[in-house]
Write a protein that holds these residues in place. Structure first.
Motif, PDB file in Angstrom:
ATOM      1  N   UNK A  66     -13.716  -8.106 -18.171  1.00 31.47           N
ATOM      2  CA  UNK A  66     -12.789  -7.627 -18.731  1.00 31.47           C
ATOM      3  C   UNK A  66     -11.671  -8.336 -17.574  1.00 31.47           C
ATOM      4  N   UNK A  67     -11.254  -8.348 -17.932  1.00 32.58           N
ATOM      5  CA  UNK A  67      -9.847  -8.493 -16.515  1.00 32.58           C
ATOM      6  C   UNK A  67      -9.378  -7.172 -16.559  1.00 32.58           C
ATOM      7  N   UNK A  68      -9.322  -7.397 -15.233  1.00 34.56           N
ATOM      8  CA  UNK A  68      -8.006  -6.607 -14.667  1.00 34.56           C
ATOM      9  C   UNK A  68      -7.219  -6.720 -14.475  1.00 34.56           C
ATOM     10  N   UNK A  69      -6.291  -5.790 -14.910  1.00 35.00           N
ATOM     11  CA  UNK A  69      -4.701  -5.714 -14.304  1.00 35.00           C
ATOM     12  C   UNK A  69      -4.773  -5.746 -12.396  1.00 35.00           C
ATOM     13  N   UNK A  70      -3.930  -6.321 -11.776  1.00 35.62           N
ATOM     14  CA  UNK A  70      -4.223  -6.087 -10.568  1.00 35.62           C
ATOM     15  C   UNK A  70      -3.118  -5.014  -9.852  1.00 35.62           C
ATOM     16  N   UNK A  71      -2.091  -4.822 -11.093  1.00 38.19           N
ATOM     17  CA  UNK A  71      -1.041  -3.416 -10.731  1.00 38.19           C
ATOM     18  C   UNK A  71      -1.514  -2.241 -11.296  1.00 38.19           C
ATOM     19  N   UNK A  72      -2.316  -2.011 -12.032  1.00 32.55           N
ATOM     20  CA  UNK A  72      -2.715  -0.767 -12.273  1.00 32.55           C
ATOM     21  C   UNK A  72      -3.674  -0.132 -11.522  1.00 32.55           C
ATOM     22  N   UNK A  73      -3.603   0.520 -10.375  1.00 34.07           N
ATOM     23  CA  UNK A  73      -4.429   0.767  -9.592  1.00 34.07           C
ATOM     24  C   UNK A  73      -4.046   2.363  -9.161  1.00 34.07           C
ATOM     25  N   UNK A  74      -5.858   2.918  -9.704  1.00 35.81           N
ATOM     26  CA  UNK A  74      -5.388   4.422  -9.810  1.00 35.81           C
ATOM     27  C   UNK A  74      -5.710   5.692  -8.361  1.00 35.81           C
ATOM     28  N   UNK A  75      -5.515   5.034  -7.317  1.00 34.15           N
ATOM     29  CA  UNK A  75      -5.300   5.531  -5.791  1.00 34.15           C
ATOM     30  C   UNK A  75      -4.517   4.393  -5.278  1.00 34.15           C
ATOM     31  N   UNK A  76      -4.459   4.663  -3.985  1.00 36.17           N
ATOM     32  CA  UNK A  76      -3.672   4.039  -2.820  1.00 36.17           C
ATOM     33  C   UNK A  76      -4.401   5.057  -1.445  1.00 36.17           C
ATOM     34  N   UNK A  77      -4.779   3.345  -0.883  1.00 34.32           N
ATOM     35  CA  UNK A  77      -6.205   3.877   0.127  1.00 34.32           C
ATOM     36  C   UNK A  77      -5.374   2.433   0.529  1.00 34.32           C
ATOM     37  N   UNK A  78      -6.172   2.826   2.525  1.00 26.86           N
ATOM     38  CA  UNK A  78      -5.862   1.763   3.514  1.00 26.86           C
ATOM     39  C   UNK A  78      -6.762   0.469   3.263  1.00 26.86           C
ATOM     40  N   UNK A  79      -6.496  -0.163   3.621  1.00 30.24           N
ATOM     41  CA  UNK A  79      -7.076  -1.633   3.864  1.00 30.24           C
ATOM     42  C   UNK A  79      -7.866  -1.591   5.157  1.00 30.24           C
ATOM     43  N   UNK A  80      -7.953  -0.892   6.056  1.00 30.24           N
ATOM     44  CA  UNK A  80      -8.423  -0.581   6.628  1.00 30.24           C
ATOM     45  C   UNK A  80      -8.399  -1.789   8.531  1.00 30.24           C
ATOM     46  N   UNK A  81      -8.446  -2.360   9.088  1.00 36.86           N
ATOM     47  CA  UNK A  81      -8.244  -3.923  10.443  1.00 36.86           C
ATOM     48  C   UNK A  81      -8.556  -4.675   9.480  1.00 36.86           C
ATOM     49  N   UNK A  82      -9.211  -5.349   8.849  1.00 32.37           N
ATOM     50  CA  UNK A  82     -10.380  -5.879   7.715  1.00 32.37           C
ATOM     51  C   UNK A  82      -9.165  -6.895   6.637  1.00 32.37           C
ATOM     52  N   UNK A  83      -8.205  -7.104   6.997  1.00 33.80           N
ATOM     53  CA  UNK A  83      -7.025  -8.042   6.606  1.00 33.80           C
ATOM     54  C   UNK A  83      -7.058  -9.428   6.152  1.00 33.80           C
ATOM     55  N   UNK A  84      -7.329  -9.682   4.969  1.00 35.80           N
ATOM     56  CA  UNK A  84      -7.747 -11.040   4.572  1.00 35.80           C
ATOM     57  C   UNK A  84      -7.650 -12.249   4.167  1.00 35.80           C
ATOM     58  N   UNK A  85      -6.175 -11.765   4.594  1.00 29.98           N
ATOM     59  CA  UNK A  85      -4.828 -13.198   4.319  1.00 29.98           C
ATOM     60  C   UNK A  85      -4.837 -13.029   5.705  1.00 29.98           C
ATOM     61  N   UNK A  86      -4.149 -14.596   5.868  1.00 25.37           N
ATOM     62  CA  UNK A  86      -3.491 -15.009   7.661  1.00 25.37           C
ATOM     63  C   UNK A  86      -2.306 -14.586   7.951  1.00 25.37           C
ATOM     64  N   UNK A  87      -1.071 -14.571   6.842  1.00 30.15           N
ATOM     65  CA  UNK A  87      -0.410 -14.660   7.020  1.00 30.15           C
ATOM     66  C   UNK A  87       0.209 -13.213   5.789  1.00 30.15           C
ATOM     67  N   UNK A  88       0.634 -12.374   6.024  1.00 32.86           N
ATOM     68  CA  UNK A  88       1.493 -11.621   4.953  1.00 32.86           C
ATOM     69  C   UNK A  88       2.306 -10.902   4.874  1.00 32.86           C
ATOM     70  N   UNK A  89       3.185 -10.803   3.546  1.00 30.07           N
ATOM     71  CA  UNK A  89       4.954  -9.739   3.761  1.00 30.07           C
ATOM     72  C   UNK A  89       4.179  -8.535   4.205  1.00 30.07           C
TER      73      UNK A  89
END
Length: 280
Positions: A66-89
């Motif tokens: 099943x495709x999950x809606x990326x906007x449907x976050x049940x909770x919010x949490x920190x991603x830590x220091x491992x940022x998967x993207x090189x440049x971010x907004x």
């Protein structure tokens, strides 16, 4: 495999081999045909007896994920220091848009200000992150939890019946029960019944006065109204919303501030008027 299946397989194989051979058999052809027959039978037996392959019609297709809606976050949490993207907004902890940043610069800001990075939207290009403090993350988690609780299921309506001639102690007990239900986010249907014909006047007003005796703020789904040809009054109570609670707190603060201002205002002196009257 049963004996009948083996006999059928042998006869079918021999018939297939014989039909593909010439009518006149020489000893050489006969021996060759028998050898081929034995090899076919042996290979057929091995495939049927020891094969673990599943027929094509019995193969179960893999279940679709099943495709999950990326906007449907049940909770919010920190991603830590491992940022998967090189440049971010990046959005600051105060809600200011910091623009496009390299992940190394983001980590440096996190270390300098002791902040955490939270993913807001991964579908955008570039993805949007926000810098938040630990307190902000905790408050956001509590807000999402309360929001999920409010959407957990249908609202239950509890019923409470009160007689018009009820004693004050019994009335307080019933109102406390209504408060317990309201604390659990239920709705409460209050019905005030007229015990005698002379008690049937102004039942809606009496019911509203009973609601005012409750020790908590309540809101109306349905305000008190007369039903059953004037023999009862009914209303439905609900817990107040967050907006209503904040508005009440704001009004209470304004009233207390106004009362404090009035208490600090010195009274008007009548000394000058008295002196003028004496002189006259």
């Amino acid at each position: 495999m049963s004996a009948g299946c083996v006999r059928w397989l042998l006869s079918h194989t021999v018939r297939a081999v014989c039909s593909s051979r010439p009518a006149y058999w020489t000893p050489t052809l006969r021996s060759t045909g028998l050898c081929e027959t034995r090899s076919v039978i042996a290979s057929s037996w091995r495939r049927s007896a020891f094969s673990t392959e599943v027929p094509e019609e019995q193969q179960v297709p893999p279940a679709k994920k099943k495709k999950q809606d990326p906007r449907a976050h049940a909770s919010i949490s920190s991603v830590g220091r491992k940022i998967p993207h090189r440049e971010i907004q990046v959005i600051s902890e105060a809600g200011e848009n910091l623009g496009l940043m390299h992940r190394a610069d983001v980590i440096r800001i996190m270390d300098e200000k002791d902040l955490k990075l939270v993913l807001l939207s991964e579908n955008k290009e570039p993805p949007v992150y926000r810098l938040m403090s630990g307190k902000q993350i905790h408050e956001e988690q509590l807000r999402l939890r309360e929001k999920n609780k409010s959407k957990a299921g249908p609202v239950q309506v509890k019923e409470l019946s009160i007689s018009a001639g009820i004693a004050s102690h019994d009335l307080s007990t019933k109102l406390k029960q209504a408060e317990i239900w309201l604390d659990k986010k239920h709705h409460v249907r209050l019905t005030l019944r007229a015990g005698r014909p002379q008690q049937a006047s102004n039942l809606d007003t009496a019911l509203e006065q009973m609601v005012e005796q409750m020790n908590m703020m309540v809101a109306f789904v349905s305000k008190p109204k007369v039903i059953r040809e004037g023999q009862a009054a009914m209303c439905i109570l609900r817990p107040p919303s967050a907006k209503e609670l904040s508005q009440k707190a704001k009004n209470k603060a304004e009233e207390s501030q106004s009362a404090a201002t009035q208490s600090k205002t010195p009274p008007v002196s009548n000394t000058d008027t008295t002196e003028e009257f004496v002189q006259k």
